[in-house]
Design a protein around this motif. Sequence first.
Motif, PDB file in Angstrom:
ATOM      1  N   THR A 278     -63.966 -13.368 -54.045  1.00  0.00           N
ATOM      2  CA  THR A 278     -63.816 -12.425 -55.152  1.00  0.00           C
ATOM      3  C   THR A 278     -63.913 -10.985 -54.683  1.00  0.00           C
ATOM      4  O   THR A 278     -63.100 -10.131 -55.064  1.00  0.00           O
ATOM      5  CB  THR A 278     -64.889 -12.706 -56.222  1.00  0.00           C
ATOM      6  N   PHE A 279     -64.902 -10.695 -53.847  1.00  0.00           N
ATOM      7  CA  PHE A 279     -65.078  -9.333 -53.353  1.00  0.00           C
ATOM      8  C   PHE A 279     -63.895  -8.907 -52.483  1.00  0.00           C
ATOM      9  O   PHE A 279     -63.393  -7.783 -52.598  1.00  0.00           O
ATOM     10  CB  PHE A 279     -66.367  -9.209 -52.544  1.00  0.00           C
ATOM     11  N   ALA A 280     -63.456  -9.802 -51.588  1.00  0.00           N
ATOM     12  CA  ALA A 280     -62.366  -9.459 -50.676  1.00  0.00           C
ATOM     13  C   ALA A 280     -61.070  -9.179 -51.431  1.00  0.00           C
ATOM     14  O   ALA A 280     -60.282  -8.314 -51.035  1.00  0.00           O
ATOM     15  CB  ALA A 280     -62.157 -10.580 -49.662  1.00  0.00           C
ATOM     16  N   ALA A 281     -60.838  -9.901 -52.520  1.00  0.00           N
ATOM     17  CA  ALA A 281     -59.615  -9.705 -53.295  1.00  0.00           C
ATOM     18  C   ALA A 281     -59.614  -8.368 -54.017  1.00  0.00           C
ATOM     19  O   ALA A 281     -58.571  -7.712 -54.145  1.00  0.00           O
ATOM     20  CB  ALA A 281     -59.446 -10.840 -54.301  1.00  0.00           C
ATOM     21  N   LEU A 282     -60.778  -7.939 -54.486  1.00  0.00           N
ATOM     22  CA  LEU A 282     -60.858  -6.719 -55.282  1.00  0.00           C
ATOM     23  C   LEU A 282     -61.166  -5.481 -54.447  1.00  0.00           C
ATOM     24  O   LEU A 282     -60.828  -4.355 -54.838  1.00  0.00           O
ATOM     25  CB  LEU A 282     -61.931  -6.884 -56.368  1.00  0.00           C
ATOM     26  N   ILE A 283     -61.809  -5.674 -53.286  1.00  0.00           N
ATOM     27  CA  ILE A 283     -62.257  -4.536 -52.476  1.00  0.00           C
ATOM     28  C   ILE A 283     -61.686  -4.676 -51.063  1.00  0.00           C
ATOM     29  O   ILE A 283     -62.423  -4.949 -50.108  1.00  0.00           O
ATOM     30  CB  ILE A 283     -63.797  -4.458 -52.443  1.00  0.00           C
ATOM     31  N   PRO A 284     -60.394  -4.523 -50.882  1.00  0.00           N
ATOM     32  CA  PRO A 284     -59.809  -4.671 -49.542  1.00  0.00           C
ATOM     33  C   PRO A 284     -60.261  -3.552 -48.615  1.00  0.00           C
ATOM     34  O   PRO A 284     -60.576  -2.446 -49.042  1.00  0.00           O
ATOM     35  CB  PRO A 284     -58.303  -4.594 -49.821  1.00  0.00           C
ATOM     36  N   GLY A 285     -60.330  -3.876 -47.325  1.00  0.00           N
ATOM     37  CA  GLY A 285     -60.676  -2.870 -46.342  1.00  0.00           C
ATOM     38  C   GLY A 285     -62.148  -2.757 -46.036  1.00  0.00           C
ATOM     39  O   GLY A 285     -62.524  -2.086 -45.072  1.00  0.00           O
ATOM     40  N   VAL A 286     -62.991  -3.387 -46.829  1.00  0.00           N
ATOM     41  CA  VAL A 286     -64.430  -3.374 -46.573  1.00  0.00           C
ATOM     42  C   VAL A 286     -64.776  -4.558 -45.672  1.00  0.00           C
ATOM     43  O   VAL A 286     -64.317  -5.675 -45.888  1.00  0.00           O
ATOM     44  CB  VAL A 286     -65.222  -3.448 -47.899  1.00  0.00           C
ATOM     45  N   VAL A 287     -65.600  -4.308 -44.666  1.00  0.00           N
ATOM     46  CA  VAL A 287     -65.956  -5.353 -43.710  1.00  0.00           C
ATOM     47  C   VAL A 287     -66.865  -6.375 -44.377  1.00  0.00           C
ATOM     48  O   VAL A 287     -67.899  -6.021 -44.942  1.00  0.00           O
ATOM     49  CB  VAL A 287     -66.664  -4.743 -42.484  1.00  0.00           C
ATOM     50  N   MET A 288     -66.475  -7.644 -44.311  1.00  0.00           N
ATOM     51  CA  MET A 288     -67.319  -8.720 -44.843  1.00  0.00           C
ATOM     52  C   MET A 288     -66.809 -10.055 -44.320  1.00  0.00           C
ATOM     53  O   MET A 288     -65.691 -10.166 -43.825  1.00  0.00           O
ATOM     54  CB  MET A 288     -67.313  -8.709 -46.383  1.00  0.00           C
ATOM     55  N   ARG A 289     -67.639 -11.053 -44.415  1.00  0.00           N
ATOM     56  CA  ARG A 289     -67.201 -12.425 -44.169  1.00  0.00           C
ATOM     57  C   ARG A 289     -68.077 -13.362 -44.966  1.00  0.00           C
ATOM     58  O   ARG A 289     -69.180 -13.000 -45.377  1.00  0.00           O
ATOM     59  CB  ARG A 289     -67.205 -12.789 -42.682  1.00  0.00           C
TER      60      ARG A 289
END
Length: 302
Positions: A278-289
């Motif tokens: 959910t986070f990756a879809a809405l907040i692209p470009g932020v480092v996460m896994r």
Amino acid sequence: MDFGKLLSVDQVDFSLQPEPLQNAALLAAIPRAPKQSIYIGATGYNMKPWTGTWYPPGIKDKDFLRAYGSQFNTIEHNTTHYRIPDEITVARWLEDTPADFRFCPKIPQTISHARDLGLSGSQIPLFCDVISGLGEKLGCCFLQLPPHFSVRDLNLLSRFLDVFPPQVPLAVEVRHESFFHPTVAAEDFFTLLQDHNRATVITDVSGRRDVCHMRLTNGTVLIRFVGNALHPTDYQRIEAWATRLKKWLEAGLKEVYFFTHEPDNLLAPELAAFCHKTFAALIPGVVMRGPVPVSGRQGTLF
């Protein structure tokens, strides 16, 4: 964490509180970071029930942290609440986790639950010296104050923050209701954290909606999300958090530590995987896994 636990959440209003006015000025004053990060983790790694789903089949206990680190990039490290680790233990934590992993150790209860917050003893420097051995893998320590600690105790907290080493990142969680009323004393708490460059802990739990306060005090925030066994509202709440985090990160927030709690920790990876998606879809470009089921990985975890 089970304070405020309810038998049913069907009638709970899980709406996040409105954005505090103070956040905009705070975020605008933070220097822009070259990268922004969302760290997603759970509250423990010694989880045999995850074997075969999130951990490899036949995994040995000694390899649990390595398996956890391959799935998550942070942990709410509660073991430090009960004892200060030795240097050998810290070295093992470093060896068993990847370079992007961040530990968020809980301040020992011999400090957080002492009448003087450990100011008269040697526990604070001892803990900070040992935990600093984590180096770049030290994310943010967090001080969980006991439920009876109220705004009347702010002078004590101020003395603690004056003593706690500024180079050791720290976030503070309060639970007494006096911190969540619109009073001068409650505002003094957030100002105190901001003046000391310390982060807030925001706890999203069903039975205590007041503690989900939405205040930021520096470029970091720790969010402790307590789910309800993957009840449909768990997913709705995560989607609301994605929207709020997007706003904060676009405004200048540097890093987020998001910890998924589920009953007995059993379903924490499922919820963390949903967070990541959910986070990756809405907040692209932020480092996460985030975690991926073992059956969905290529090759082995090691």
